[in-house]
Design a protein around this motif. Structure first.
Motif, short mmCIF file in Angstrom:
data_model
loop_
_atom_site.label_atom_id
_atom_site.label_comp_id
_atom_site.label_asym_id
_atom_site.label_seq_id
_atom_site.Cartn_x
_atom_site.Cartn_y
_atom_site.Cartn_z
N ILE A 219 19.36 19.58 20.99
CA ILE A 219 18.94 18.46 21.84
C ILE A 219 19.79 18.41 23.10
O ILE A 219 19.27 18.28 24.22
CB ILE A 219 19.05 17.14 21.06
CG1 ILE A 219 18.00 17.10 19.94
CG2 ILE A 219 18.89 15.94 21.98
CD1 ILE A 219 18.19 15.98 18.95
N LEU A 220 21.11 18.51 22.94
CA LEU A 220 21.97 18.46 24.12
C LEU A 220 21.73 19.65 25.04
O LEU A 220 21.72 19.50 26.27
CB LEU A 220 23.44 18.41 23.68
CG LEU A 220 24.47 18.29 24.82
CD1 LEU A 220 24.15 17.09 25.71
CD2 LEU A 220 25.87 18.19 24.26
N LYS A 221 21.49 20.83 24.47
CA LYS A 221 21.19 22.00 25.30
C LYS A 221 19.92 21.79 26.12
O LYS A 221 19.84 22.19 27.28
CB LYS A 221 21.06 23.25 24.41
CG LYS A 221 22.37 23.77 23.87
CD LYS A 221 22.13 24.97 22.94
CE LYS A 221 23.43 25.46 22.33
NZ LYS A 221 23.20 26.57 21.37
N GLU A 222 18.90 21.18 25.49
CA GLU A 222 17.66 20.92 26.21
C GLU A 222 17.90 19.92 27.35
O GLU A 222 17.38 20.10 28.46
CB GLU A 222 16.59 20.38 25.26
CG GLU A 222 16.01 21.42 24.33
CD GLU A 222 15.26 22.51 25.09
OE1 GLU A 222 14.25 22.20 25.76
OE2 GLU A 222 15.71 23.67 25.04
N ILE A 223 18.66 18.88 27.06
CA ILE A 223 18.97 17.90 28.11
C ILE A 223 19.69 18.59 29.26
O ILE A 223 19.38 18.37 30.44
CB ILE A 223 19.83 16.75 27.54
CG1 ILE A 223 19.00 15.93 26.54
CG2 ILE A 223 20.34 15.85 28.67
CD1 ILE A 223 19.80 14.86 25.81
N GLU A 224 20.65 19.45 28.93
CA GLU A 224 21.40 20.16 29.96
C GLU A 224 20.51 21.13 30.74
O GLU A 224 20.65 21.27 31.96
CB GLU A 224 22.58 20.91 29.32
CG GLU A 224 23.66 19.98 28.80
CD GLU A 224 24.74 20.71 28.02
OE1 GLU A 224 25.91 20.28 28.08
OE2 GLU A 224 24.42 21.71 27.33
N TRP A 225 19.58 21.80 30.04
CA TRP A 225 18.70 22.75 30.73
C TRP A 225 17.83 22.03 31.75
O TRP A 225 17.69 22.49 32.89
CB TRP A 225 17.83 23.49 29.72
CG TRP A 225 17.02 24.58 30.37
CD1 TRP A 225 17.41 25.87 30.61
CD2 TRP A 225 15.68 24.48 30.89
NE1 TRP A 225 16.40 26.57 31.24
CE2 TRP A 225 15.34 25.74 31.43
CE3 TRP A 225 14.75 23.44 30.96
CZ2 TRP A 225 14.10 25.98 32.03
CZ3 TRP A 225 13.52 23.68 31.56
CH2 TRP A 225 13.20 24.94 32.07
N PHE A 226 17.25 20.92 31.35
CA PHE A 226 16.41 20.19 32.29
C PHE A 226 17.24 19.63 33.44
O PHE A 226 16.76 19.56 34.58
CB PHE A 226 15.65 19.07 31.57
CG PHE A 226 14.41 19.55 30.88
CD1 PHE A 226 13.23 19.72 31.60
CD2 PHE A 226 14.41 19.85 29.53
CE1 PHE A 226 12.08 20.18 30.97
CE2 PHE A 226 13.27 20.31 28.90
CZ PHE A 226 12.09 20.47 29.62
N GLY A 227 18.48 19.23 33.16
CA GLY A 227 19.31 18.69 34.22
C GLY A 227 19.82 19.74 35.19
O GLY A 227 19.98 19.47 36.38
N THR A 228 20.07 20.97 34.70
CA THR A 228 20.72 21.98 35.54
C THR A 228 19.80 23.11 35.99
O THR A 228 20.05 23.73 37.02
CB THR A 228 21.91 22.61 34.79
OG1 THR A 228 21.43 23.26 33.59
CG2 THR A 228 22.94 21.55 34.39
N THR A 229 18.75 23.42 35.22
CA THR A 229 18.01 24.67 35.44
C THR A 229 16.52 24.48 35.71
O THR A 229 15.89 25.35 36.31
CB THR A 229 18.19 25.59 34.20
OG1 THR A 229 19.59 25.73 33.94
CG2 THR A 229 17.60 26.97 34.45
N TYR A 230 15.96 23.38 35.27
CA TYR A 230 14.51 23.20 35.33
C TYR A 230 13.94 23.42 36.73
O TYR A 230 13.01 24.20 36.92
CB TYR A 230 14.14 21.80 34.83
CG TYR A 230 12.69 21.44 35.07
CD1 TYR A 230 11.69 21.91 34.22
CD2 TYR A 230 12.33 20.63 36.14
CE1 TYR A 230 10.35 21.60 34.45
CE2 TYR A 230 11.00 20.31 36.37
CZ TYR A 230 10.02 20.79 35.52
OH TYR A 230 8.70 20.48 35.76
N PHE A 231 14.49 22.75 37.72
CA PHE A 231 13.91 22.81 39.06
C PHE A 231 14.02 24.21 39.66
O PHE A 231 13.12 24.68 40.34
CB PHE A 231 14.56 21.77 39.97
CG PHE A 231 14.26 20.35 39.55
CD1 PHE A 231 12.99 19.82 39.74
CD2 PHE A 231 15.22 19.57 38.94
CE1 PHE A 231 12.69 18.53 39.34
CE2 PHE A 231 14.94 18.27 38.54
CZ PHE A 231 13.67 17.75 38.74
#
Length: 447
Positions: free
Chosen positions: A74-86
């Motif tokens: 869950i935390l990895k997903e939150i971090e991915w969307f915050g740092t890498t998604y865009f």
């Protein structure tokens, strides 16, 4: 809070909780969502590793490996969307445009050479690699929609067909396949198609599956909001079948909106925040859209090791936080904690600390407000008073491997949360930490 007052509070922590009353609500507006089938969730749990880390001197054994793995995902997903998604979506747009341009260029040529075919295969390969390696892990496995597999299949299959018929000299078929690919790529690179397949307004699978338990069903009106403080990223998480991701007075349209929202969460969880050896942090807000059920907030802090997480737990207990024993929530035991927190900086639009002046308020024999653990939220300026701005926060915390997880902060004491039959635990039953995620995880183990 001033240290002198904290010391006084800690010195009376052995008194009955009624002596610390004046308890209230961390309220919130709420929306809806769905979740994958119980069979999918159980299958996911069954595949989780159940082995525990070897214990070394001075480092605690990894507790609850299944729960730790899910929490980490869950935390990895939150971090991915915050740092890498865009950045990943930007790459998708660029590569899909390159593939479109290449296809259109080759379609206009009278015949294709070997270098033309290699150029097409190279461009298509880059696009497919982005889909499979960067996007698929964060958007696959939806019950009713596969975000990347259909694109990968179409591109690979069409490029292979183009080579096959080009080598046969079938020019008409080659042009037909190039036209088909061009039209397909034109569709999948459009903004509306990207927003549907790779949505972050709202986010769908697999984050929703990670964050919910098998108690969650498709008919449940439920929404999560995730927040990544490091990047000031905030977004809703819900089922693809429910496209409306608005949360009424909770607005995240501007950076200022998101900054205020995260500031509120950091304020609410201020007593349990530990920066030393912390390697990541994420928040979740679970919104059941039912008047009798409160929103539940969740704070996940990741540390360099299980030992560092245990030291962080010791730090808060030696500092602002008092513990009053253990309570069993679902399959696990959680530590009951409370701490003083000044909440005057909260943005009224965050929806977590607002107090109704009329209906819904209860008064004691002295005429003082008794704040209820309600799930209601109204217009903060028109309907609510914010004069109650600082008090004791009651919550639960648990150290799970390298994570320190704190849940359900409220100004209503634990034993008083069901005073009006608000079913205060119902929202928690829909969340991943309610059920055992590994056969080796026992209810009697302490966290």
């Amino acid at each position: 809070m001033k240290r002198s007052r904290r010391a006084v509070i800690r010195s009376v922590s052995v008194l009955p909780l009624a002596g610390l009353a004046g308890c209230g609500v961390l309220n919130s507006e709420q929306t809806e969502t769905d979740q994958p089938s119980q069979e999918q969730t159980q299958a996911s749990a069954e595949t989780e590793p159940e082995t525990q880390q070897e214990t070394t001197e001075g480092e605690p054994q990894l507790q609850y490996p299944g729960l730790a793995d899910r929490t980490g995902n869950i935390l990895k997903e939150i971090e991915w969307f915050g740092t890498t998604y865009f950045n990943a979506i930007s790459q998708y747009k660029n590569l899909s445009q390159r593939l479109y341009d290449t296809t259109e260029y080759l379609r206009r040529r009278p015949e294709l050479s070997e270098s033309d075919l290699k150029r097409l295969e190279s461009t298509a390969g880059e696009f497919v690699t982005l889909l499979e390696d960067r996007l698929a892990p964060h958007f696959e496995n939806s019950e009713d929609f596969t975000a990347t597999a259909d694109i990968v299949f179409k591109v690979k299959d069409t490029v292979s067909t183009i080579r096959q018929f080009s080598e046969r000299g079938d020019t008409d078929r080659v042009k037909s396949e190039l036209t088909s690919l061009r039209v397909y790529i034109d569709n999948v690179k459009r903004t509306e198609a990207i927003n549907k397949r790779f949505s972050e307004r709202p986010i769908h699978e697999p984050l929703l599956a990670y964050a919910t338990s098998s108690k969650y069903s498709k008919s449940d009106p439920y929404t999560f909001i995730i927040a990544h403080p490091e990047t000031e990223y905030v977004a809703p998480v819900r089922s693809r079948k429910r496209h409306d991701a608005t949360l009424a007075y909770l607005q995240f349209n501007t950076r200022l909106d998101r900054r205020k929202y995260i500031s509120d969460l950091e304020n609410i969880f201020g007593g349990v925040s530990v920066e030393k050896d912390r390697t990541g942090r994420g928040f979740l807000a679970a919104h059941p859209r039912k008047a009798d059920q409160p929103t539940r907030l969740i704070d996940i802090q990741r540390f360099a090791s299980a030992e560092a997480a245990e030291q962080a737990r010791g730090t808060i207990l030696d500092g602002p936080v008092s513990s009053e024993g253990m309570d069993e929530l679902g399959a696990y035991e959680w530590e009951q904690i409370h701490y003083f927190q000044e909440l005057e900086v909260l943005d009224p639009h965050s929806g977590y600390v607002v107090f109704r002046e009329g209906d819904g308020m209860t008064f004691n024999h002295n005429g003082d407000v008794i704040r209820e653990d309600s799930g209601e939220l109204g217009k903060p300026v028109e309907e609510y008073s914010r004069d109650l701005i600082g008090d004791i926060i009651y919550a639960y915390t648990k150290r799970v491997g390298p994570y320190l997880v704190t849940i359900a902060p409220s100004m209503t004491a634990w034993e008083e949360r069901d005073r009006l039959d608000r079913k205060p635990l119902e929202p928690l039953k829909k969340i991943w930490f309610w059920e055992s995620l590994s056969e080796s995880e026992s209810k009697t183990e302490s966290g």
